[in-house]
Design an enzyme around this catalytic site. Structure first.
Site, short mmCIF file in Angstrom:
data_model
loop_
_atom_site.label_atom_id
_atom_site.label_comp_id
_atom_site.label_asym_id
_atom_site.label_seq_id
_atom_site.Cartn_x
_atom_site.Cartn_y
_atom_site.Cartn_z
N ASP A 188 25.88 127.57 11.59
CA ASP A 188 24.38 128.18 12.14
C ASP A 188 23.82 127.35 13.22
O ASP A 188 23.33 128.16 14.45
CB ASP A 188 23.40 128.52 11.13
CG ASP A 188 23.92 130.27 10.76
OD1 ASP A 188 25.40 130.08 11.09
OD2 ASP A 188 23.10 131.18 10.57
N ASP B 215 21.54 115.43 6.73
CA ASP B 215 20.37 114.87 7.40
C ASP B 215 20.49 114.56 8.59
O ASP B 215 19.64 115.14 10.17
CB ASP B 215 18.87 114.47 7.18
CG ASP B 215 18.99 112.93 6.13
OD1 ASP B 215 20.27 113.16 5.86
OD2 ASP B 215 18.49 112.82 5.14
#
Ligand code: ATP
Length: 365
Positions: A265, A237
């Site tokens: 991505d 994260d």
């Protein structure tokens, strides 16, 4: 020969390039035999059918002796042949040792017997590492970017073992010492060979100490053999936040399958989008060049898909699999020159078709 190719990239001249090509082929074929220069071409579905043949046309202008073998895979293949990855395709891929895989569509809802074939192809060919670079290209994305994400390719939540009793659904997250050491070795070796400075190990070992902890520990173990590289680690994260804030601050990221997929991505968004995001799946003597994008049904059939992701994936194949770094550089520079000259497909704000862009790259070669 590689020095000559580098010189030709800097504009020494076409005659040098022509002689170089001929000489390099002879050397390669003596070194590896015929199979060294075979490419299995799997266009797949949607825009795969458009970008892949065009990218192969460009590659053939660079490597005129290259043999290509076309093979089927994907959703259309499943509907026609009852399998998304026919045995003949696997055999052709194994025989060639090098594959260009375009994209495949997947239906929105599960269809009995259908699974996207790329995961299976990667596993069957033993492609354990997926390299996903994000580089600044002329006029695309952020300047000063050069991030390489190395993603484990064979396990984690992608093993596809899901169970449901109707109330509770469970997915298996498998992390093994063997696969973790293998991908870490690839990441550190590539980082060292590519003159990079730092490898960041991505995990979530605070929540999953057995699985992600194992991945982290294996990466740490391999790192001890590369004292020339700095090593740090980051929870996934935090890595996403920092990547979104300052992607230029990263060098190499090493991640388990799922985190690597998502982070790459995210990184691609800073490099000009999916139309330019390239990748290479590496294994023991086998490689699959694979643009990161999917089949893009929204633009398929219009002839406007961006072929840069496929072209740069082929450049990775040239560099890392066929060991032809000068040819890789030549192809990369031709793509960069084409973009710098303002030739672009619509996703990058231009009006060039897929074919027109590739014509311009061939002229730039
Ligand atoms: P799939 O279901 O096959 O994953 P998708 O549309 O969900 O298809 P992508 O194919 O990756 O996912 O496309 C996401 C978006 O990016 C689409 O709007 C698509 O048009 C665009 N895109 C992807 N690849 C390209 C490309 N090579 N050139 C131009 N636009 C692209």
């Amino acid at each position: 020969l590689d020095k000559l190719a580098a010189a030709s990239c800097q504009g020494v001249g076409q005659p040098v390039v022509a002689h170089l090509h001929a000489a390099r082929y002879v050397a390669l074929q003596q070194q590896h035999g015929e199979s060294a220069m075979k490419l299995c071409v799997i266009a797949g579905d949607g825009i795969g059918q458009e970008v892949v043949p065009q990218a192969v046309r460009v590659l053939q202008s660079l490597l005129p002796a290259l043999q290509t073998v076309t093979a089927d895979a994907g959703w259309a293949t499943f509907r026609e042949q009852g399998t998304a990855l026919p045995d003949a395709t696997l055999a052709a891929a194994r025989d060639c040792g090098a594959v260009l895989f375009g994209a495949v569509s997947s239906p929105a809802r599960a269809v009995a017997g259908y699974r996207s074939p790329i995961g299976q192809l990667r596993r069957q060919l033993g492609c354990h590492a997926n390299l996903r670079p994000t580089l600044s290209l002329p006029g695309c994305g952020l300047p000063g970017l050069d991030v390489l994400i190395v993603r484990e390719n064979t396990e984690d939540l992608y093993v596809g073992e899901e169970h449901s009793d109707g109330d509770t659904a469970t997915a298996v997250k498998r992390i093994s010492r063997t696969a973790s050491l293998r991908v870490a070795e690839s990441a550190f070796a590539l980082a060292a060979a590519g003159g990079r400075r730092r490898v960041t190990i991505v995990h979530k070992a605070n929540i999953m100490p057995l699985t992600d902890g194992l991945f982290r520990d294996c990466a740490r173990e391999v790192a001890t053999r590369y004292p020339q590289l700095q090593v740090d680690e980051m929870l996934v994260d935090t890595a996403a936040l920092k990547l979104a804030q300052a992607p230029q601050a990263f060098d190499v990221l090493l991640a388990p399958n799922l985190y690597g997929d998502i982070l790459s991505d995210l990184a691609a968004a800073f490099g000009g989008g999916l139309g330019v995001a390239a990748s290479l799946n590496l294994g023991q003597g086998v490689a699959i060049a694979e643009p990161v994008h999917g089949s893009a049904p929204d633009i398929a059939g219009q002839g406007v898909a961006n072929p840069v992701a496929s072209l740069l994936s082929l450049a990775m194949l040239l560099r890392h699999h066929w060991q032809l770094p000068a040819f890789a550089t030549q192809l990369e520079l031709a793509v960069q020159r084409t973009l710098a000259a303002g030739t672009r497909t619509p996703d990058l704000g231009g009006s060039a078709s897929t074919a027109a862009f590739c014509d311009a790259v061939m002229a730039a070669l």
